[in-house]
Motif scaffolding. Structure first.
Motif, short mmCIF file in Angstrom:
data_model
loop_
_atom_site.label_atom_id
_atom_site.label_comp_id
_atom_site.label_asym_id
_atom_site.label_seq_id
_atom_site.Cartn_x
_atom_site.Cartn_y
_atom_site.Cartn_z
N ASP A 53 0.87 -1.17 0.00
CA ASP A 53 0.00 0.00 0.00
C ASP A 53 0.91 1.22 0.00
O ASP A 53 1.63 1.46 0.97
CB ASP A 53 -0.88 -0.02 1.25
N PRO A 54 0.94 2.02 -1.06
CA PRO A 54 1.91 3.12 -1.13
C PRO A 54 1.68 4.18 -0.07
O PRO A 54 2.61 4.90 0.30
CB PRO A 54 1.70 3.68 -2.54
N THR A 55 0.45 4.28 0.44
CA THR A 55 0.17 5.27 1.48
C THR A 55 0.51 4.75 2.87
O THR A 55 0.57 5.52 3.82
CB THR A 55 -1.32 5.68 1.45
N PRO A 161 5.60 14.30 -7.42
CA PRO A 161 6.16 13.04 -6.93
C PRO A 161 6.28 13.06 -5.41
O PRO A 161 6.68 14.05 -4.81
CB PRO A 161 7.54 12.98 -7.60
N SER A 162 5.92 11.94 -4.80
CA SER A 162 5.97 11.82 -3.34
C SER A 162 6.51 10.44 -2.99
O SER A 162 5.98 9.43 -3.45
CB SER A 162 4.57 12.01 -2.74
N LEU A 163 7.56 10.40 -2.16
CA LEU A 163 8.21 9.14 -1.81
C LEU A 163 7.70 8.62 -0.47
O LEU A 163 7.39 9.38 0.44
CB LEU A 163 9.73 9.32 -1.73
N SER A 171 16.78 8.35 1.67
CA SER A 171 15.80 8.37 0.60
C SER A 171 16.44 8.60 -0.77
O SER A 171 17.41 9.37 -0.89
CB SER A 171 14.79 9.47 0.86
N PRO A 172 15.91 7.95 -1.82
CA PRO A 172 16.29 8.34 -3.18
C PRO A 172 15.67 9.70 -3.52
O PRO A 172 14.98 10.30 -2.69
CB PRO A 172 15.69 7.23 -4.05
N VAL A 173 15.91 10.16 -4.73
CA VAL A 173 15.35 11.43 -5.21
C VAL A 173 14.32 11.13 -6.29
O VAL A 173 14.57 10.32 -7.19
CB VAL A 173 16.47 12.34 -5.77
N GLY A 205 1.33 12.37 -6.42
CA GLY A 205 0.35 12.94 -5.51
C GLY A 205 0.48 12.29 -4.16
O GLY A 205 0.48 11.06 -4.04
N ALA A 206 0.60 13.12 -3.11
CA ALA A 206 0.82 12.58 -1.77
C ALA A 206 -0.44 11.99 -1.15
O ALA A 206 -0.37 11.18 -0.22
CB ALA A 206 1.37 13.68 -0.86
N ASP A 207 -1.62 12.37 -1.66
CA ASP A 207 -2.88 11.83 -1.16
C ASP A 207 -3.87 11.79 -2.33
O ASP A 207 -3.55 12.17 -3.46
CB ASP A 207 -3.41 12.68 0.00
N GLU A 208 -5.07 11.31 -2.04
CA GLU A 208 -6.06 11.13 -3.11
C GLU A 208 -6.40 12.46 -3.80
O GLU A 208 -6.55 12.50 -5.03
CB GLU A 208 -7.33 10.51 -2.54
#
Length: 243
Positions: A53-55, A161-163, A171-173, A205-208
């Motif tokens: 789950d990416p979130t 983009p959101s990691l 963290s990567p970039v 996108g960091a959220d929906e």
């Protein structure tokens, strides 16, 4: 688990020497030191890593993609585990300049298979143990086409983009990008030495709410269109060295 115990029983004999005088007990020197070792041997992990789950990448529940046509992940130890297919759904033919937003991706979570809307994302795992870094790129293999009809001038863009990761490595970039139908590669994620170990996801996108506007297809009004589905193919490439 069956445990086997080994018990060693020693016998201590005390000898008393009796002479004509008082008895004497023989003894050895006390103490001393002795070294021992402990070891572990790590090997690269070449198993396939399942989508997360990416979130909430640390969630131990099983995640299953809803999209039946999602591409299968590659084998480790350095792998592309998951890539969202990008769907723009049904759109009415228009003679105006239009910008269409991609639909959210969906996953099933847990034994109950609860469906959850999530940002479109790509997932990478580095279980090599070399900590050497890696580089992910993508290219568009030609314009969107529907039979002989082509969406001339259409531009596919990935933004915000959101990691996210359950890993505690550096963290990567991640970068946003617009794709060139001529096939020029664009940077997606890059990990320098000692970055990006474990499993990492890049969401668009960091959220929906943000994700609903983060992947767009711009189509000029003057581009001729015919009814039917237009498709384009994207090729994602992961290399074992930083950019």
């Amino acid at each position: 688990m069956k445990l086997t115990k080994f018990v060693i029983v020693g016998m201590i004999t005390v000898a008393t020497f009796v002479g004509t005088g008082t008895g004497t007990i023989a003894s050895a020197a006390d103490g001393g030191t002795l070294g021992s070792k402990a070891d572990v041997n790590f090997i690269p992990n070449d198993t396939v890593t399942n989508p997360v789950d990416p979130t909430d990448p640390g969630n131990p529940e099983v995640v299953e993609p809803v999209d039946p046509d999602h591409p299968a992940g590659t084998a480790g130890p350095l792998s592309i585990d998951y890539i969202s297919n990008i769907h723009f759904g049904e759109q009415k033919i228009s003679g105006n300049n239009e910008v269409y937003s991609a639909q959210l991706d969906q996953i099933k979570v847990g034994e109950a298979g609860t469906v959850k809307d999530i940002p479109n994302y790509v997932q990478i795992t580095d279980n090599r143990g070399s900590n050497a870094g890696w580089h992910l790129t993508v290219k568009q293999d030609g314009q969107f086409i529907n039979g002989a009809s082509e969406l001339t001038g259409a531009v596919l863009k990935f933004e915000n983009p959101s990691l996210n990761s359950a890993s505690e490595s550096d963290s990567p970039v991640a970068t946003g990008f617009s794709l060139d139908p001529a096939g020029t590669s664009s940077d997606v994620m890059s990990a320098e030495e000692n970055q990006g170990m474990g499993t990492w996801v890049e969401m668009f996108g960091a959220d929906e709410t943000e994700a609903a506007e983060s992947i767009t297809l711009s189509v000029p009004g003057k581009t001729s269109k015919v009814a039917g589905k237009y498709e384009a193919t994207l090729t994602w490439e992961l290399t074992d060295t930083p950019a």
